[in-house]
Design a protein around this motif. Structure first.
Motif, PDB file in Angstrom:
ATOM      1  N   TYR A  96     -44.050 -73.904  70.008  1.00 58.50           N
ATOM      2  CA  TYR A  96     -44.855 -73.077  69.106  1.00 58.50           C
ATOM      3  C   TYR A  96     -45.200 -71.711  69.706  1.00 58.50           C
ATOM      4  N   VAL A  97     -45.362 -71.646  71.009  1.00 57.88           N
ATOM      5  CA  VAL A  97     -45.691 -70.350  71.633  1.00 57.88           C
ATOM      6  C   VAL A  97     -44.538 -69.355  71.486  1.00 57.88           C
ATOM      7  N   PRO A  98     -43.288 -69.706  71.902  1.00 54.08           N
ATOM      8  CA  PRO A  98     -42.194 -68.742  71.688  1.00 54.08           C
ATOM      9  C   PRO A  98     -41.895 -68.494  70.216  1.00 54.08           C
ATOM     10  N   ILE A  99     -42.056 -69.516  69.362  1.00 47.08           N
ATOM     11  CA  ILE A  99     -41.837 -69.320  67.930  1.00 47.08           C
ATOM     12  C   ILE A  99     -42.854 -68.327  67.375  1.00 47.08           C
ATOM     13  N   GLY A 100     -44.130 -68.535  67.704  1.00 45.17           N
ATOM     14  CA  GLY A 100     -45.169 -67.630  67.226  1.00 45.17           C
ATOM     15  C   GLY A 100     -45.005 -66.223  67.766  1.00 45.17           C
ATOM     16  N   PHE A 101     -44.645 -66.104  69.045  1.00 48.03           N
ATOM     17  CA  PHE A 101     -44.458 -64.787  69.646  1.00 48.03           C
ATOM     18  C   PHE A 101     -43.321 -64.029  68.958  1.00 48.03           C
ATOM     19  N   ALA A 102     -42.179 -64.715  68.766  1.00 48.50           N
ATOM     20  CA  ALA A 102     -41.025 -64.065  68.128  1.00 48.50           C
ATOM     21  C   ALA A 102     -41.343 -63.676  66.693  1.00 48.50           C
ATOM     22  N   SER A 103     -42.026 -64.563  65.962  1.00 49.17           N
ATOM     23  CA  SER A 103     -42.334 -64.289  64.556  1.00 49.17           C
ATOM     24  C   SER A 103     -43.307 -63.133  64.410  1.00 49.17           C
ATOM     25  N   LEU A 104     -44.368 -63.140  65.234  1.00 51.81           N
ATOM     26  CA  LEU A 104     -45.358 -62.061  65.146  1.00 51.81           C
ATOM     27  C   LEU A 104     -44.771 -60.711  65.550  1.00 51.81           C
ATOM     28  N   HIS A 133     -44.549 -57.620  62.875  1.00 55.80           N
ATOM     29  CA  HIS A 133     -45.220 -56.328  63.072  1.00 55.80           C
ATOM     30  C   HIS A 133     -44.200 -55.199  63.163  1.00 55.80           C
ATOM     31  N   PHE A 134     -43.030 -55.487  63.739  1.00 59.50           N
ATOM     32  CA  PHE A 134     -41.993 -54.465  63.810  1.00 59.50           C
ATOM     33  C   PHE A 134     -41.500 -54.095  62.412  1.00 59.50           C
ATOM     34  N   ILE A 135     -41.263 -55.111  61.567  1.00 58.48           N
ATOM     35  CA  ILE A 135     -40.781 -54.864  60.204  1.00 58.48           C
ATOM     36  C   ILE A 135     -41.830 -54.119  59.381  1.00 58.48           C
ATOM     37  N   LEU A 136     -43.083 -54.532  59.522  1.00 53.52           N
ATOM     38  CA  LEU A 136     -44.164 -53.930  58.734  1.00 53.52           C
ATOM     39  C   LEU A 136     -44.646 -52.608  59.312  1.00 53.52           C
ATOM     40  N   GLU A 150     -49.219 -53.113  64.348  1.00 52.94           N
ATOM     41  CA  GLU A 150     -49.389 -53.620  65.703  1.00 52.94           C
ATOM     42  C   GLU A 150     -50.451 -54.697  65.702  1.00 52.94           C
ATOM     43  N   PHE A 151     -50.295 -55.628  66.639  1.00 51.87           N
ATOM     44  CA  PHE A 151     -51.301 -56.677  66.798  1.00 51.87           C
ATOM     45  C   PHE A 151     -52.467 -56.129  67.606  1.00 51.87           C
ATOM     46  N   GLU A 152     -53.639 -56.064  66.970  1.00 49.73           N
ATOM     47  CA  GLU A 152     -54.825 -55.501  67.627  1.00 49.73           C
ATOM     48  C   GLU A 152     -55.533 -56.597  68.412  1.00 49.73           C
ATOM     49  N   GLU A 153     -55.245 -56.658  69.699  1.00 53.90           N
ATOM     50  CA  GLU A 153     -55.922 -57.648  70.548  1.00 53.90           C
ATOM     51  C   GLU A 153     -56.902 -56.923  71.457  1.00 53.90           C
ATOM     52  N   GLY A 154     -58.146 -57.306  71.367  1.00 50.51           N
ATOM     53  CA  GLY A 154     -59.171 -56.643  72.174  1.00 50.51           C
ATOM     54  C   GLY A 154     -60.059 -55.782  71.297  1.00 50.51           C
ATOM     55  N   ALA A 155     -59.468 -55.054  70.348  1.00 52.90           N
ATOM     56  CA  ALA A 155     -60.268 -54.248  69.432  1.00 52.90           C
ATOM     57  C   ALA A 155     -61.086 -55.148  68.522  1.00 52.90           C
ATOM     58  N   ALA A 156     -60.509 -56.250  68.131  1.00 51.54           N
ATOM     59  CA  ALA A 156     -61.238 -57.198  67.284  1.00 51.54           C
ATOM     60  C   ALA A 156     -61.382 -58.526  68.022  1.00 51.54           C
ATOM     61  N   ARG A 157     -60.321 -59.343  68.010  1.00 55.96           N
ATOM     62  CA  ARG A 157     -60.362 -60.649  68.657  1.00 55.96           C
ATOM     63  C   ARG A 157     -58.969 -60.999  69.140  1.00 55.96           C
ATOM     64  N   SER A 158     -58.875 -62.023  69.997  1.00 53.70           N
ATOM     65  CA  SER A 158     -57.586 -62.491  70.479  1.00 53.70           C
ATOM     66  C   SER A 158     -56.885 -63.274  69.378  1.00 53.70           C
ATOM     67  N   LEU A 169     -49.672 -62.511  57.518  1.00 58.87           N
ATOM     68  CA  LEU A 169     -48.611 -61.738  56.857  1.00 58.87           C
ATOM     69  C   LEU A 169     -47.481 -61.372  57.823  1.00 58.87           C
ATOM     70  N   PRO A 170     -47.783 -60.824  59.027  1.00 59.35           N
ATOM     71  CA  PRO A 170     -46.679 -60.545  59.960  1.00 59.35           C
ATOM     72  C   PRO A 170     -45.912 -61.799  60.362  1.00 59.35           C
ATOM     73  N   TYR A 171     -46.631 -62.915  60.546  1.00 53.14           N
ATOM     74  CA  TYR A 171     -45.990 -64.185  60.900  1.00 53.14           C
ATOM     75  C   TYR A 171     -45.071 -64.634  59.773  1.00 53.14           C
ATOM     76  N   LEU A 172     -45.545 -64.527  58.527  1.00 57.82           N
ATOM     77  CA  LEU A 172     -44.768 -64.951  57.370  1.00 57.82           C
ATOM     78  C   LEU A 172     -43.499 -64.117  57.219  1.00 57.82           C
ATOM     79  N   VAL A 173     -43.642 -62.786  57.344  1.00 56.56           N
ATOM     80  CA  VAL A 173     -42.496 -61.881  57.205  1.00 56.56           C
ATOM     81  C   VAL A 173     -41.571 -61.980  58.415  1.00 56.56           C
ATOM     82  N   GLY A 174     -42.174 -61.986  59.607  1.00 60.84           N
ATOM     83  CA  GLY A 174     -41.374 -61.985  60.823  1.00 60.84           C
ATOM     84  C   GLY A 174     -40.688 -63.291  61.129  1.00 60.84           C
TER      85      GLY A 174
END
Length: 218
Positions: free
Chosen positions: A95-103, A107-110, A113-121, A160-165
């Protein structure tokens, strides 16, 4: 009840078994592989079911993968049991590599960027979304004002990025599994048919020998 477990597992034991099943993931993988190969269907239909199950693991519909795999398998006329068992492709080890590749792909297609730190992990946004669902459900029956901020962030930055990616890597992984599965399942079924034929031939020869012996003794 006939099918009830005699040794009822605690919640922690059930979680532990999910993360690391008894006998290890290698044994679990071989068990699923053995069950898939023995399914009574054509290699193509079984492989299409595998395609549906593997592709499903690249979708963000956690806890609903069985349902999604079932629906996709019905649409592409795949073997439903093979689809359900192929969701095993998604497990705590993958699940970790699957989630990483999908996200990353999403985000690349859309163009986001994944905002980590500005909001939450990553995990924190899951927690925030679950908290919003719980709080807003309670708000229906109280005077509390509903707050959709956590769900909004979760949808725009993860779901949404996970679904598209997940579409592109999911289709690639599923297609590779399909291409590899067809010849393997076909070879296994041919070998199994030969083994069954040999057993029936042996039984037939034994019956004929017994009949000959009975006629001679008369």
């Amino acid at each position: 009840m006939v099918f009830r477990r005699r040794d009822r597992r605690s919640v922690l034991r059930a979680i532990a078994d999910f993360l690391y099943p008894k006998g290890g993931w290698t044994r679990a993988f071989h068990y699923v592989k053995h069950r898939v190969r023995r399914l009574p269907d054509t290699p193509e239909r079984i492989a299409r079911g595998i395609w549906a199950g593997v592709f499903t693991t690249f979708t963000p519909f956690y806890t609903m993968h069985f349902l999604v795999a079932f629906l996709i398998s019905r649409v592409i006329h795949g073997n439903i049991l093979a689809a359900l068992m192929a969701t095993f492709f998604g497990n705590p080890l993958t699940y970790v590599p699957i989630g990483f590749a999908s996200l990353k792909t999403g985000h690349f297609i859309l163009g986001t960027e994944f905002e980590e730190g500005a909001a939450r992990s990553f995990g924190g946004k899951f927690i925030d979304a679950a908290h919003d669902l719980q709080s807003n459900f309670v708000a229906i029956f109280s005077d509390r004002e509903p707050d959709w901020q956590g769900l909004s962030v979760f949808y725009s930055e993860i779901f949404l990025p996970y679904l598209v990616g997940g579409i592109i890597p999911g289709m690639i992984a599923a297609t590779v599994c399909y291409v590899l599965s067809v010849p393997v399942i076909r070879a296994y079924q041919k070998r199994r048919k030969k083994q069954i034929k040999k057993k029936f031939d042996a039984i037939r020869r034994l019956a004929e020998a017994e009949e000959d012996a009975a006629r001679r003794s008369e």
